[in-house]
Design an enzyme around this catalytic site. Structure first.
Site, PDB file in Angstrom:
ATOM      1  N   ASP A  69       0.657  -1.451  -0.110  1.00  0.00           N
ATOM      2  CA  ASP A  69       0.010   0.080   0.263  1.00  0.00           C
ATOM      3  C   ASP A  69       0.924   1.706  -0.375  1.00  0.00           C
ATOM      4  OD1 ASP A  69       0.845   0.046   2.848  1.00  0.00           O
ATOM      5  OD2 ASP A  69      -1.400  -0.167   3.507  1.00  0.00           O
ATOM      6  N   ASP A 108      -1.155  -5.983   0.081  1.00  0.00           N
ATOM      7  CA  ASP A 108      -1.538  -5.330   0.640  1.00  0.00           C
ATOM      8  C   ASP A 108      -3.070  -5.393   1.429  1.00  0.00           C
ATOM      9  OD1 ASP A 108       0.347  -4.679   2.380  1.00  0.00           O
ATOM     10  OD2 ASP A 108       1.495  -3.216   2.147  1.00  0.00           O
ATOM     11  N   LYS A 138      -0.679  -9.359   2.955  1.00  0.00           N
ATOM     12  CA  LYS A 138       0.225  -8.719   4.055  1.00  0.00           C
ATOM     13  C   LYS A 138      -1.049  -8.432   4.993  1.00  0.00           C
ATOM     14  CE  LYS A 138       3.704  -5.527   3.656  1.00  0.00           C
ATOM     15  NZ  LYS A 138       2.962  -4.878   4.820  1.00  0.00           N
ATOM     16  N   GLU A 140      -1.078  -5.524   8.491  1.00  0.00           N
ATOM     17  CA  GLU A 140       0.066  -4.938   9.314  1.00  0.00           C
ATOM     18  C   GLU A 140      -0.643  -5.326  11.285  1.00  0.00           C
ATOM     19  OE1 GLU A 140       0.463  -0.578   9.048  1.00  0.00           O
ATOM     20  OE2 GLU A 140       1.281  -1.091   7.754  1.00  0.00           O
ATOM     21  N   GLU A 207       9.921  -3.889  10.518  1.00  0.00           N
ATOM     22  CA  GLU A 207      10.401  -2.842   9.358  1.00  0.00           C
ATOM     23  C   GLU A 207      11.021  -1.582  10.611  1.00  0.00           C
ATOM     24  OE1 GLU A 207       7.118  -0.571   7.000  1.00  0.00           O
ATOM     25  OE2 GLU A 207       8.401   1.039   6.772  1.00  0.00           O
TER      26      GLU A 207
END
Ligand code: KIV
Length: 290
Positions: A69, A108, A138, A140, A207
């Site tokens: 994204d 994402d 994916k 978060e 990250e």
């Protein structure tokens, strides 16, 4: 070519050290990545947002492409990833799948497309799989997203997790600060990594975390860790393609290595074209039909 579901499990696995070069007649799968982890084989992932660029990376042998994204700030002109919609992700992801033959394509789930409820996550992950044809999604979050990951995995959707700095929370952070500094934050990162692994994620992005901590997570992790700003100790590395190729305007984050200067090359080509047209040097007879 897809392997037959009746083939013995062993023939579907990639041989040792074949994520690069060896797996040429079929897609890379999450099983290949699990095997790479067992064999200590490192691999690279790049983002892609269109068929043309994805095709270049696919031909170059990048085994995993991420329709991040990050398309929000790197492709669509937004300041952050927050405004990116499901419809945009479906369109960009479908193009990347069409442009590739070999890479595993991960897309994402954008901000707001999975946090509401596991049912919402299931609906939107299924859209990416069915409408765009991606091979994995994916999302978060560590402990906070574990139940959602579990549900998607139970439904047969491979999930890549993303912990440490999660860019969709940019407004909650007030920027993009390095994560995992200090004892409590480091312990939280270790708990997050454990939670997503237990929930069934096939890999986890780390990250912007200190290199030593990312290496420690990697040592304890049974699934591949994919670093971005996590130092050299992770199993894989991911970069945003516009950063690594020098397309990004202005400063890039400290963890980026620029492998090309495409922005300067394109700008030079565009100004030469404009000058040729102004001066009547283009088109020449060789570009004209007689
Ligand atoms: O959206 C993205 O490109 C990402 C990478 C930075 C891992 O999530």
């Amino acid at each position: 070519m897809n392997a037959s579901p009746l083939q013995p499990a062993q023939t579907q696995d990639a041989p040792v050290n074949t994520l690069y070069g060896g797996v040429t007649s079929r897609r890379v799968t999450v099983r290949d990545l699990a095997k790479a982890k067992r064999n200590g084989e490192r691999w690279a992932m790049l983002t892609a947002y269109d068929a043309l660029t994805a095709g270049v990376f696919d031909e170059a042998g990048i085994p995993v492409l991420l329709v991040g994204d990050s398309a929000g700030n790197c492709h669509l002109g937004y300041e952050t990833t927050v405004p990116v919609t499901m419809d945009q992700m479906v369109m960009l992801s479908a193009a990347v799948v069409r442009g590739t033959q070999r890479a595993l394509v991960v897309a994402d789930l954008p901000f707001g497309s999975y946090q509401e409820s596991p049912a919402q996550a299931m609906h939107n992950a299924a859209r990416l799989m069915k409408e765009a044809g991606v091979h994995a999604v994916k999302l978060e979050g560590g402990e906070r997203s574990a139940r959602t990951i579990e549900l998607l995995v139970e439904a047969g959707i491979p999930v890549m997790a993303h912990i440490g700095l999660t860019p969709q929370s940019v407004h909650a952070y007030g920027g993009y600060p390095v994560q995992g500094r200090g004892d409590e934050a480091a312990h939280q990162l270790l708990r997050d990594a454990k939670a997503v692994q237990q929930a069934g994620a096939f890999a986890v992005v780390l990250e912007a975390v200190p290199a030593e901590l990312a290496a420690e997570v990697t040592t304890h992790s049974a699934i591949p860790t994919v670093g971005i700003g996590g130092g050299p100790g992770t199993d894989a590395q991911v970069l945003v393609w516009t950063d690594f190729a020098g397309m990004t305007a202005g400063r890039v984050p400290k963890f980026v290595k620029q492998y090309a200067n495409l922005r300067a090359t394109l700008a030079q080509a565009a100004s030469e074209f404009a000058a040729d047209v102004r001066e009547g040097a283009f088109p020449g007879p060789e570009h004209s039909f007689q």
